[in-house]
Design an enzyme around this catalytic site. Structure first.
Site, PDB file in Angstrom:
ATOM      1  N   SER A 111       0.662  -1.060  -0.022  1.00  0.00           N
ATOM      2  CA  SER A 111       0.038  -0.048   0.085  1.00  0.00           C
ATOM      3  C   SER A 111       0.751   1.277  -0.054  1.00  0.00           C
ATOM      4  O   SER A 111       1.590   1.410  -0.792  1.00  0.00           O
ATOM      5  CB  SER A 111      -1.066  -0.122   1.112  1.00  0.00           C
ATOM      6  OG  SER A 111      -1.858   1.082   1.178  1.00  0.00           O
ATOM      7  N   ASP A 166      -9.577  -5.181  -4.959  1.00  0.00           N
ATOM      8  CA  ASP A 166      -8.988  -4.420  -4.224  1.00  0.00           C
ATOM      9  C   ASP A 166      -9.536  -2.762  -4.691  1.00  0.00           C
ATOM     10  O   ASP A 166      -9.327  -2.385  -5.748  1.00  0.00           O
ATOM     11  CB  ASP A 166      -7.286  -4.196  -4.337  1.00  0.00           C
ATOM     12  CG  ASP A 166      -6.682  -3.508  -3.593  1.00  0.00           C
ATOM     13  OD1 ASP A 166      -7.292  -2.667  -2.780  1.00  0.00           O
ATOM     14  OD2 ASP A 166      -5.431  -3.849  -3.154  1.00  0.00           O
ATOM     15  N   HIS A 203      -7.503  -5.578  -0.671  1.00  0.00           N
ATOM     16  CA  HIS A 203      -6.262  -4.774   0.001  1.00  0.00           C
ATOM     17  C   HIS A 203      -5.697  -5.610   1.213  1.00  0.00           C
ATOM     18  O   HIS A 203      -4.348  -5.621   1.241  1.00  0.00           O
ATOM     19  CB  HIS A 203      -6.634  -3.566   0.416  1.00  0.00           C
ATOM     20  CG  HIS A 203      -5.404  -2.611   0.249  1.00  0.00           C
ATOM     21  ND1 HIS A 203      -4.931  -2.071  -0.928  1.00  0.00           N
ATOM     22  CD2 HIS A 203      -4.770  -1.810   1.244  1.00  0.00           C
ATOM     23  CE1 HIS A 203      -4.061  -1.239  -0.696  1.00  0.00           C
ATOM     24  NE2 HIS A 203      -4.012  -1.273   0.543  1.00  0.00           N
TER      25      HIS A 203
END
Ligand SMILES: *[C@@H]1O[C@H](CO)[C@@H](O)[C@H](O)[C@H]1NC(C)=O
Ligand SMILES: *[C@@H]1O[C@H](CO)[C@@H](O)[C@H](O)[C@H]1NC(C)=O
Ligand SMILES: *[C@@H]1O[C@H](CO)[C@@H](O)[C@H](O)[C@H]1NC(C)=O
Length: 392
Positions: A165, A335, A368
């Protein structure tokens, strides 16, 4: 008084939809909390950044089987609003740092400024606004160089990097400016974020729009503490927006994760989220709205001119990432933060990358959080990372 605080705390937990909202555990250090109890050696370090932040780092020098020799260092960098503990929430045989240690790597865990174990500074106090006067630009110019230099000085070896991320965003931005690459062997980027304009997480989109207007005036330069009162009020407004389901906060934030174990999610809720700076959230929101990867926008041509000598903030040109840098990208079809269309833009800016230096993995069902907590991440993602590092 104490009673009223406790009630307020309960109410806050209730509307966040967190079933097991607990107080943060005492800051005893990540080694003692998550590593040593699993039977691994672990060392705590303090690393000072050029702008005075004191970051904690942990080292797992070897796996359970031991082994000596010149192990290659791997630096693992978490994303926004979590800290290094996020890698240790699964059982040890499913946790990336342990898997890397057992595969023969010398594993280093980074903890970004402002998170639980990295809330110190040579002169500034975390209760004061000056401590929170930074965005991910400073992670590029200060945090990452400090941790890279430290690992390099301790091991004398080039580093394999793993980011998730925001840990991918700051790496890509760094590489595009030619930073770190002289000490870097290769980089594995999970749920890569750079472009964010297609982000579909409902909470994220609304937050991004809201941030720019209200939150800066509401909060100023300050801590963005997801468990605190100011953020609580802000979330409450957001969660009242039609179409936003704050009951399942993790899903609202990250997309529909396929493969999380309930007991891991419980641990996540107890240990994360962690603080970041409001200014950093604003910078991320700018990336969402403006569709470019650029430095922090001070909001007016004059202010930008003052800080950058240009009316608009300088961009990070991702096409300038050295074309021979070995990169592994893994992204998920579900995601909502690292949307496949945005990853497409990122891949487009890497289209001149040497073909044999770029490995791309697409996992249809992943969102995610699956990349750090998924029960199948070990088999699907971590095995591929180990193989990628071993090829370099
Ligand atoms: C934050 O830092 C900038 C320089 O980057 C400075 O101009 C500003 O006054 C600082 N604000 C606070 C509240 O410390
Ligand atoms: C989920 O976690 C619990 C507790 O650690 C464990 O007993 C169970 O086997 C896990 N499930 C899966 C699918 O890994
Ligand atoms: C980014 O860099 C590439 C080549 O390195 C160049 O062709 C391109 O014009 C640059 N993009 C921007 C927006 O400056």
């Amino acid at each position: 008084m104490a009673r009223r605080c406790f009630l307020g705390f309960l109410v806050f937990c209730f509307w966040l939809g967190l079933t097991s909202c607990a107080r943060s555990p005492p800051p005893t250090g990540l080694c003692a909390a998550s590593v040593t109890p699993q039977g691994y050696k672990c060392q705590e370090f303090e690393v000072k950044t050029q702008d005075g932040y004191i970051l904690s780092m942990q080292r797992i020098p070897k796996g359970r089987a031991g082994g000596g020799g010149n192990k290659q260092p791997v630096l693992i960098q978490h994303g926004v609003m979590v800290d290094g503990m996020t890698w240790f929430l699964n059982p040890p045989d499913q946790s990336l740092p342990f898997i890397l240690a057992d595969a023969g790597f010398d594993v280093w865990i980074a903890n970004t400024r402002g998170t639980r174990y990295s809330r110190r500074h040579t002169t500034l106090d975390p209760s004061k606004s000056e401590f929170w006067n930074w965005t991910w630009d400073e992670l590029v110019t200060s945090d990452l160089p400090a941790t890279f230099d430290f690992v390099f000085s301790q091991t004398g070896q080039k580093i394999h990097y793993v980011g998730h991320s925001m840990g991918t965003l700051i790496a890509l931005a760094s590489f595009s400016e030619g930073r770190l690459v002289d000490k870097l062997k290769s980089a594995a980027l999970l749920s890569p974020i750079a472009y964010l304009s297609h982000m579909t997480t409902a909470l994220g989109v609304v937050a991004a729009k809201a941030f720019v207007g209200e939150i800066t005036t509401l909060m100023g330069v300050a801590e963005f503490n997801p468990k605190g009162e100011a953020v609580g009020k802000f979330l409450k407004v957001l969660c009242a927006t039609p179409g936003i389901d704050c009951y399942d906060l993790l899903k609202s934030l990250t997309g529909k994760n396929c493969c999380l174990n309930v007991s891991t999610v419980d641990l996540f809720v107890k240990n994360e989220p962690q603080s970041t700076s409001t200014k950093n959230m604003v910078h991320l929101a700018q990336t969402v709205r403006e569709g470019v990867v650029a430095k922090y926008n001070y909001g007016s041509a004059d202010f930008n001119m003052m800080h950058y000598g240009e009316a608009s903030p300088p961009i990070y040109n991702l096409s300038n990432i050295p074309h021979n840098l070995p990169l592994f990208l893994s992204y998920g079809g579900q995601d909502a933060l690292s949307d496949p269309r945005d990853v497409g833009l990122l891949l487009d800016s890497l289209k001149l990358h040497d073909g044999d230096k770029l490995t791309v993995q697409f996992i249809k069902d992943y969102a995610h959080a699956d990349f750090i907590m998924g029960v199948t991440a070990k088999d699907i993602v971590y095995t591929a990372i180990v193989a990628f590092f071993n090829r370099q």
